[in-house]
Design a protein around this motif. Structure first.
Motif, short mmCIF file in Angstrom:
data_model
loop_
_atom_site.label_atom_id
_atom_site.label_comp_id
_atom_site.label_asym_id
_atom_site.label_seq_id
_atom_site.Cartn_x
_atom_site.Cartn_y
_atom_site.Cartn_z
N ALA A 1 46.80 -19.22 131.86
CA ALA A 1 45.97 -17.99 131.40
C ALA A 1 45.72 -16.34 132.58
O ALA A 1 45.96 -15.46 132.29
CB ALA A 1 44.69 -18.23 131.02
N GLY A 2 46.43 -16.42 133.61
CA GLY A 2 46.34 -15.68 135.02
C GLY A 2 44.51 -15.70 135.53
O GLY A 2 44.91 -14.49 136.12
N GLU B 64 41.26 -13.65 140.07
CA GLU B 64 40.26 -14.07 141.43
C GLU B 64 40.81 -13.66 142.36
O GLU B 64 40.05 -13.25 143.10
CB GLU B 64 39.85 -15.66 140.73
N GLN B 65 42.05 -13.77 142.46
CA GLN B 65 42.69 -13.85 143.77
C GLN B 65 42.70 -12.57 144.17
O GLN B 65 42.82 -12.30 145.43
CB GLN B 65 44.28 -15.18 143.90
N LEU C 190 51.61 -11.63 136.30
CA LEU C 190 50.51 -10.82 135.58
C LEU C 190 49.29 -11.65 135.56
O LEU C 190 48.85 -12.19 135.65
CB LEU C 190 51.64 -11.15 133.93
N PRO C 191 48.52 -9.94 135.70
CA PRO C 191 47.23 -9.98 135.35
C PRO C 191 46.83 -10.71 133.97
O PRO C 191 47.38 -10.76 133.29
CB PRO C 191 46.83 -8.27 135.04
N ILE D 49 48.95 -11.23 130.28
CA ILE D 49 49.70 -12.75 129.52
C ILE D 49 48.96 -12.70 127.81
O ILE D 49 49.68 -13.03 127.24
CB ILE D 49 49.00 -13.65 130.53
N ALA D 50 47.43 -12.32 127.99
CA ALA D 50 47.12 -12.14 126.79
C ALA D 50 47.99 -11.62 125.72
O ALA D 50 48.02 -12.09 124.30
CB ALA D 50 46.39 -11.85 126.48
#
Ligand SMILES: Nc1ncnc2c1ncn2[C@@H]1O[C@H](COP(=O)(O)OP(=O)(O)OP(=O)(O)O)[C@@H](O)[C@H]1O
Ligand SMILES: [Mg+2]
Length: 248
Positions: A51-52, A57-58, A82-83, A87-88
């Motif tokens: 889910a990215g 986090e990274q 992708l953030p 993705i959502a």
């Protein structure tokens, strides 16, 4: 068949702890695929990675101890850089474990919150009708404050809310956690119906017997590795898998 999602050689580590190790996975359009395995196997991390959220986090929080590698395709598009919100927006929706509703909002308001990316009112109405058909109980309780729902109803609301966003692939993490057996059965029946709507589902469950019984394909994850995969009926009769990983 078209691949909804494909992941290759996914590895995630936090500091010196390797949480996922070269995980490969695929869910085809229209399928319900399950990932089973013991506590701490890395199941939640796997869903969060797809889910990215781990990448996020990274990068956004600059958590320097997070290491992530591997490739993920969603409908033939690379999404591993992708953030999460992008993705959502493509229709890959995560329903996290013990997802809590907005407690002070009504059930209906919670459902509407799931449709915040949907611009067309007709589309929102069509989705609401679908959720109503699938979860009539939520409809009976539409004006009720969501914080007052039972555990099983809250889990249905979490899935209903995810459906409002128009997912192409739903990632569902441990929907039955904390639910009594009598509530589990109808909940899983609804998840099967989600699949029948043409939405691919990747289901993570500790109750391996129930999730394998309804899946088209199963992965067994242990200590961050895929230790077995195959048609559920094969996994369920494999003595080593049953004893070592599924506690059956
Ligand atoms: N942000 C993090 N930092 C450090 N370690 C983490 C982090 N997130 C997860 N882990 C570790 O990764 C391992 C796998 O955790 P994960 O939550 O993915 O397992 P799981 O298979 O979902 O387990 P459960 O069945 O209990 O939900 C655990 O040992 C956990 O402590
Ligand atoms: Mg978990």
């Amino acid at each position: 068949m078209f691949q909804a999602i494909q992941a290759h050689e996914l590895s995630v580590s936090y500091g010196t702890a390797l949480i996922l190790h070269d995980v490969g996975l695929e869910v085809r359009d229209g399928e319900l695929v399950t990932v089973v395995g013991p506590n701490g196997a890395g199941k939640t991390t796997l869903l969060r990675t797809l889910a990215g959220l781990v990448w996020w986090e990274q990068h956004a929080f600059r958590h320097e101890d997070v290491r992530l590698s591997g490739r993920v395709w969603f409908h033939e598009e690379r999404i591993d850089h992708l953030p999460a919100h992008e993705i959502a927006a493509r229709g890959l929706i995560l329903c996290p474990e013990r997802r809590r509703p907005f407690r002070e909002m009504t059930v209906r308001e919670n459902l509407m919150a799931g449709a915040y990316l949907v611009r067309s009112r007709r589309e929102v109405a069509a989705r609401l009708a679908e959720v109503q058909r699938l979860f009539p109980i939520l409809w009976d309780r539409a004006p009720q404050r969501a914080g007052t729902l039972s555990g099983g109803e809250q889990q249905m609301l979490a899935i209903g809310r995810a459906l409002m966003s128009g997912p192409k692939l739903l990632l569902i993490d441990e929907p039955s956690t904390g639910l009594a057996p009598v509530v589990k059965e109808p909940l899983f029946a609804r998840i099967r119906e989600v699949k029948e709507l043409g939405i691919a589902v990747l289901l993570v469950e500790q109750d391996a017997a129930i999730s394998l019984s309804m899946a088209d394909w199963g992965y067994v994850l242990s200590q961050g590795r895929v230790v077995a995969e195959g048609p559920p009926e094969n996994l369920l009769v494999d003595e080593v898998v049953r004893r070592s990983y599924l506690g059956l």
